[in-house]
Design a protein around this motif. Structure first.
Motif, PDB file in Angstrom:
ATOM      1  N   GLN A  88       0.823  -1.224  -0.038  1.00  0.00           N
ATOM      2  CA  GLN A  88      -0.122   0.082  -0.026  1.00  0.00           C
ATOM      3  C   GLN A  88       0.777   1.365   0.117  1.00  0.00           C
ATOM      4  N   GLY A  89       2.104   1.250   0.971  1.00  0.00           N
ATOM      5  CA  GLY A  89       2.720   2.309   0.749  1.00  0.00           C
ATOM      6  C   GLY A  89       3.230   2.567  -0.456  1.00  0.00           C
ATOM      7  N   VAL A  90       4.016   1.533  -1.140  1.00  0.00           N
ATOM      8  CA  VAL A  90       4.374   1.579  -2.553  1.00  0.00           C
ATOM      9  C   VAL A  90       3.437   2.288  -3.511  1.00  0.00           C
ATOM     10  N   ALA A  91       2.403   1.525  -3.457  1.00  0.00           N
ATOM     11  CA  ALA A  91       1.317   2.261  -4.314  1.00  0.00           C
ATOM     12  C   ALA A  91       1.046   3.510  -4.172  1.00  0.00           C
ATOM     13  N   LEU A  92       0.888   4.098  -3.067  1.00  0.00           N
ATOM     14  CA  LEU A  92       0.545   5.506  -2.512  1.00  0.00           C
ATOM     15  C   LEU A  92       1.840   6.323  -3.196  1.00  0.00           C
ATOM     16  N   ALA A  93       2.896   5.968  -2.940  1.00  0.00           N
ATOM     17  CA  ALA A  93       4.188   6.926  -3.221  1.00  0.00           C
ATOM     18  C   ALA A  93       4.244   6.936  -4.848  1.00  0.00           C
ATOM     19  N   ALA A  94       4.145   5.586  -5.414  1.00  0.00           N
ATOM     20  CA  ALA A  94       4.273   5.610  -6.717  1.00  0.00           C
ATOM     21  C   ALA A  94       2.819   6.479  -7.583  1.00  0.00           C
ATOM     22  N   GLU A 116      -7.159  -2.317  -1.738  1.00  0.00           N
ATOM     23  CA  GLU A 116      -6.479  -1.039  -1.156  1.00  0.00           C
ATOM     24  C   GLU A 116      -5.417  -0.724  -1.849  1.00  0.00           C
ATOM     25  N   VAL A 117      -4.498  -1.596  -2.327  1.00  0.00           N
ATOM     26  CA  VAL A 117      -3.330  -1.351  -3.489  1.00  0.00           C
ATOM     27  C   VAL A 117      -3.556  -0.502  -4.717  1.00  0.00           C
ATOM     28  N   ARG A 119      -6.438   0.948  -5.021  1.00  0.00           N
ATOM     29  CA  ARG A 119      -7.101   2.371  -4.622  1.00  0.00           C
ATOM     30  C   ARG A 119      -6.005   3.185  -4.572  1.00  0.00           C
ATOM     31  N   PHE A 120      -5.048   2.793  -3.589  1.00  0.00           N
ATOM     32  CA  PHE A 120      -3.677   3.844  -3.364  1.00  0.00           C
ATOM     33  C   PHE A 120      -3.079   4.193  -4.981  1.00  0.00           C
ATOM     34  N   GLY A 121      -2.813   2.931  -5.659  1.00  0.00           N
ATOM     35  CA  GLY A 121      -2.109   3.447  -6.800  1.00  0.00           C
ATOM     36  C   GLY A 121      -2.537   3.942  -8.113  1.00  0.00           C
ATOM     37  N   GLY A 122      -3.741   3.621  -8.155  1.00  0.00           N
ATOM     38  CA  GLY A 122      -4.617   4.050  -9.391  1.00  0.00           C
ATOM     39  C   GLY A 122      -4.205   3.493 -10.534  1.00  0.00           C
ATOM     40  N   ASP A 123      -3.935   4.340 -11.599  1.00  0.00           N
ATOM     41  CA  ASP A 123      -3.243   3.909 -12.828  1.00  0.00           C
ATOM     42  C   ASP A 123      -1.952   3.721 -12.973  1.00  0.00           C
ATOM     43  N   GLN A 124      -1.173   4.159 -11.955  1.00  0.00           N
ATOM     44  CA  GLN A 124       0.249   3.974 -11.825  1.00  0.00           C
ATOM     45  C   GLN A 124       0.643   2.579 -11.454  1.00  0.00           C
ATOM     46  N   VAL A 125      -0.246   1.753 -10.866  1.00  0.00           N
ATOM     47  CA  VAL A 125       0.249   0.418 -10.299  1.00  0.00           C
ATOM     48  C   VAL A 125      -0.495  -0.809 -10.844  1.00  0.00           C
ATOM     49  N   GLU A 126       0.373  -1.710 -11.096  1.00  0.00           N
ATOM     50  CA  GLU A 126      -0.289  -3.016 -11.425  1.00  0.00           C
ATOM     51  C   GLU A 126      -0.083  -3.977 -10.544  1.00  0.00           C
ATOM     52  N   VAL A 127      -1.165  -4.927 -10.328  1.00  0.00           N
ATOM     53  CA  VAL A 127      -0.655  -5.961  -9.097  1.00  0.00           C
ATOM     54  C   VAL A 127      -0.853  -7.220  -9.984  1.00  0.00           C
ATOM     55  N   GLU A 128       0.274  -8.077  -9.597  1.00  0.00           N
ATOM     56  CA  GLU A 128       0.479  -9.628 -10.089  1.00  0.00           C
ATOM     57  C   GLU A 128       0.365 -10.337  -8.815  1.00  0.00           C
ATOM     58  N   ARG A 129      -0.344 -11.231  -9.070  1.00  0.00           N
ATOM     59  CA  ARG A 129      -0.585 -12.271  -7.945  1.00  0.00           C
ATOM     60  C   ARG A 129       0.267 -13.513  -8.439  1.00  0.00           C
ATOM     61  N   GLY A 130       0.936 -14.210  -7.648  1.00  0.00           N
ATOM     62  CA  GLY A 130       1.718 -15.316  -8.037  1.00  0.00           C
ATOM     63  C   GLY A 130       1.696 -16.288  -6.901  1.00  0.00           C
TER      64      GLY A 130
END
Length: 130
Positions: A88-94, A116-117, A119-130
Motif C-alpha cells: 500500500q505504501g509503494v502504491a501511494l508513493a508511486a 487497497e493497493v 485504490r492507492f495506486g490508481g493507474d500507476q500500479v499493476e498488481v501481479e498475483r503469484g
C-alpha cells in the motif's frame, strides 16, 4: 558489504540524510500524532499513532523515501513484493510521485488488501498475483 570506519556517516551527514528522507515522505502524507498515557506508577508512555496515517501503518514511510530517492535519479518504475502494508505504501508513493509500480502479491492475499493497493495506486500500479 562490510562497514568500515570510512563508510560510517558523520552525525551531520546522518542528520542531513534523515531530513531529506523526512521531507520526501511528508509530501505524501501528514505527520501522525503522538499520544501520551500515564501509567498508575507515574511513567509516561508515548504512542505514535500510525493508525491515523494514510496506510494505517508506518511502512509507507520507507517506501515513500526510497521511491522519492529513485525518482530523483531518473527512475520511472519500481517493482515490489508484499502482501499488505508495504504494498500500500509503494502504491501511494508511486501514484503521488508519478512512478509506475508493479507489485507482486501472493495468491492468498485477501481481496481487501489487493483492493487497497489498487485504490492507492490508481493507474500507476499493476498488481501481479503469484
Amino acid at each position: 558489504m562490510h562497514a568500515t570506519i570510512d563508510s560510517i556517516p558523520t552525525s551531520q551527514e546522518l542528520f542531513t540524510r534523515v531530513m531529506l528522507a523526512r521531507a520526501s515522505v511528508y509530501v505524501l502524507g501528514e505527520r501522525t500524532p503522538i499520544d501520551s498515557v500515564r501509567t498508575r506508577d507515574g511513567a509516561t508512555i508515548l504512542i505514535k499513532r500510525e493508525d491515523l496515517g494514510p496506510v494505517h501503518s508506518f511502512k509507507w514511510r520507507g517506501a515513500a523515501a526510497k521511491i522519492a530517492e529513485l525518482r530523483s535519479t531518473g527512475c520511472t518504475s519500481v517493482v515490489a513484493a508484499s502482501a499488505g502494508n508495504h504494498a500500500q505504501g509503494v502504491a501511494l508513493a508511486a501514484s503521488i510521485l508519478n512512478v509506475r509500480a508493479t507489485i507482486f502479491m501472493p495468491r492468498c492475499t485477501p481481496q481487501i488488501k489487493q483492493g487497497e493497493v489498487r485504490r492507492f495506486g490508481g493507474d500507476q500500479v499493476e498488481v501481479e498475483r503469484g
